[in-house]
Design a protein around this motif. Sequence first.
Motif, PDB file in Angstrom:
ATOM      1  N   VAL A 107     -11.891 -44.295  -0.655  1.00 37.47           N
ATOM      2  CA  VAL A 107     -11.946 -44.162   0.804  1.00 37.47           C
ATOM      3  C   VAL A 107     -12.629 -42.850   1.186  1.00 37.47           C
ATOM      4  O   VAL A 107     -13.515 -42.823   2.048  1.00 37.47           O
ATOM      5  N   HIS A 108     -12.247 -41.764   0.539  1.00 35.31           N
ATOM      6  CA  HIS A 108     -12.843 -40.443   0.809  1.00 35.31           C
ATOM      7  C   HIS A 108     -14.358 -40.494   0.587  1.00 35.31           C
ATOM      8  O   HIS A 108     -15.144 -40.055   1.441  1.00 35.31           O
ATOM      9  N   GLY A 109     -14.759 -41.025  -0.545  1.00 34.19           N
ATOM     10  CA  GLY A 109     -16.185 -41.114  -0.850  1.00 34.19           C
ATOM     11  C   GLY A 109     -16.939 -42.011   0.115  1.00 34.19           C
ATOM     12  O   GLY A 109     -18.051 -41.687   0.538  1.00 34.19           O
ATOM     13  N   MET A 110     -16.334 -43.138   0.470  1.00 37.70           N
ATOM     14  CA  MET A 110     -16.979 -44.052   1.428  1.00 37.70           C
ATOM     15  C   MET A 110     -17.191 -43.364   2.778  1.00 37.70           C
ATOM     16  O   MET A 110     -18.237 -43.544   3.406  1.00 37.70           O
ATOM     17  N   LEU A 111     -16.225 -42.580   3.206  1.00 36.47           N
ATOM     18  CA  LEU A 111     -16.384 -41.865   4.478  1.00 36.47           C
ATOM     19  C   LEU A 111     -17.521 -40.851   4.382  1.00 36.47           C
ATOM     20  O   LEU A 111     -18.311 -40.697   5.320  1.00 36.47           O
ATOM     21  N   HIS A 112     -17.631 -40.161   3.242  1.00 36.37           N
ATOM     22  CA  HIS A 112     -18.763 -39.245   3.056  1.00 36.37           C
ATOM     23  C   HIS A 112     -20.091 -39.993   3.162  1.00 36.37           C
ATOM     24  O   HIS A 112     -21.030 -39.503   3.787  1.00 36.37           O
ATOM     25  N   LEU A 113     -20.171 -41.169   2.546  1.00 37.97           N
ATOM     26  CA  LEU A 113     -21.410 -41.947   2.601  1.00 37.97           C
ATOM     27  C   LEU A 113     -21.777 -42.339   4.026  1.00 37.97           C
ATOM     28  O   LEU A 113     -22.941 -42.604   4.319  1.00 37.97           O
ATOM     29  N   GLN A 114     -20.776 -42.370   4.906  1.00 39.56           N
ATOM     30  CA  GLN A 114     -21.008 -42.775   6.290  1.00 39.56           C
ATOM     31  C   GLN A 114     -21.109 -41.583   7.245  1.00 39.56           C
ATOM     32  O   GLN A 114     -21.040 -41.736   8.459  1.00 39.56           O
ATOM     33  N   GLY A 115     -21.245 -40.385   6.668  1.00 35.74           N
ATOM     34  CA  GLY A 115     -21.519 -39.219   7.493  1.00 35.74           C
ATOM     35  C   GLY A 115     -20.347 -38.298   7.774  1.00 35.74           C
ATOM     36  O   GLY A 115     -20.519 -37.262   8.411  1.00 35.74           O
ATOM     37  N   TYR A 116     -19.162 -38.629   7.331  1.00 38.35           N
ATOM     38  CA  TYR A 116     -18.016 -37.739   7.529  1.00 38.35           C
ATOM     39  C   TYR A 116     -18.109 -36.580   6.550  1.00 38.35           C
ATOM     40  O   TYR A 116     -18.614 -36.720   5.435  1.00 38.35           O
ATOM     41  N   VAL A 126     -10.695 -34.702  11.456  1.00 40.96           N
ATOM     42  CA  VAL A 126     -11.150 -36.056  11.806  1.00 40.96           C
ATOM     43  C   VAL A 126     -11.211 -36.928  10.556  1.00 40.96           C
ATOM     44  O   VAL A 126     -10.724 -38.063  10.544  1.00 40.96           O
ATOM     45  N   MET A 127     -11.787 -36.389   9.482  1.00 43.26           N
ATOM     46  CA  MET A 127     -11.929 -37.154   8.242  1.00 43.26           C
ATOM     47  C   MET A 127     -10.564 -37.471   7.631  1.00 43.26           C
ATOM     48  O   MET A 127     -10.303 -38.599   7.224  1.00 43.26           O
ATOM     49  N   GLU A 128      -9.691 -36.478   7.564  1.00 45.49           N
ATOM     50  CA  GLU A 128      -8.359 -36.703   6.999  1.00 45.49           C
ATOM     51  C   GLU A 128      -7.581 -37.732   7.808  1.00 45.49           C
ATOM     52  O   GLU A 128      -6.918 -38.602   7.230  1.00 45.49           O
ATOM     53  N   ASN A 129      -7.654 -37.658   9.127  1.00 44.99           N
ATOM     54  CA  ASN A 129      -6.955 -38.638   9.961  1.00 44.99           C
ATOM     55  C   ASN A 129      -7.475 -40.049   9.704  1.00 44.99           C
ATOM     56  O   ASN A 129      -6.706 -41.008   9.668  1.00 44.99           O
ATOM     57  N   ARG A 130      -8.788 -40.164   9.535  1.00 39.76           N
ATOM     58  CA  ARG A 130      -9.389 -41.473   9.245  1.00 39.76           C
ATOM     59  C   ARG A 130      -8.910 -41.973   7.877  1.00 39.76           C
ATOM     60  O   ARG A 130      -8.568 -43.144   7.733  1.00 39.76           O
ATOM     61  N   TYR A 144      -1.990 -36.540   1.989  1.00 39.51           N
ATOM     62  CA  TYR A 144      -1.957 -35.110   2.270  1.00 39.51           C
ATOM     63  C   TYR A 144      -0.547 -34.569   2.457  1.00 39.51           C
ATOM     64  O   TYR A 144      -0.372 -33.376   2.703  1.00 39.51           O
ATOM     65  N   LEU A 145       0.461 -35.418   2.328  1.00 41.38           N
ATOM     66  CA  LEU A 145       1.832 -34.947   2.430  1.00 41.38           C
ATOM     67  C   LEU A 145       2.166 -34.067   1.243  1.00 41.38           C
ATOM     68  O   LEU A 145       1.781 -34.373   0.103  1.00 41.38           O
ATOM     69  N   GLU A 146       2.856 -33.000   1.514  1.00 41.64           N
ATOM     70  CA  GLU A 146       3.284 -32.104   0.440  1.00 41.64           C
ATOM     71  C   GLU A 146       4.372 -32.787  -0.390  1.00 41.64           C
ATOM     72  O   GLU A 146       5.248 -33.452   0.148  1.00 41.64           O
TER      73      GLU A 146
END
Length: 150
Positions: A107-116, A126-130, A144-146
């Motif tokens: 998911v993280h990588g896919m968001l990067h590919l889409q400009g995040y 914004v990216m973390e919330n998505r 991201y929860l501790e």
Amino acid sequence: MIDLTLQQASSSEVPDASAFRVWAEAALEKPHAEVVLRIVDAEESAALNSAYRGKTGPTNVLSFPFVVPAGIPNDLLGDLVICAAVVEREAAEQGKPVEAHWAHMVVHGMLHLQGYDHIEEADAQVMENREIAILQSLGIENPYLEIQPE
């Protein structure tokens, strides 16, 4: 819909292609795209991380967006390179199910590919919330929860 090409150069146990497809499609924000997902070992990840980011050592996920020339129709989003050893190590260190961490990296990588990106704090939020919303839609807890010590 996503056309996903999975290339595995690692001997580690990784999820099957159908899981990667579900995770990638969950993060896809356009109707159709093509993505190449390569699973690599620590040595290849470190070499790519050094060559393309100037950083030492392997990393969990690298994203290589494809820049489409103006006026050329193309569905290729780009390439994701995920290091199996780093994903497995991080999941253990963070006390998370390894499959959930795999999903997060896709998911993280896919968001990067889409400009995040997460360079600036506001963009990171914004990216973390998505990511959190996408992962929750897949039944995966907020990455991201501790971790609370036992």
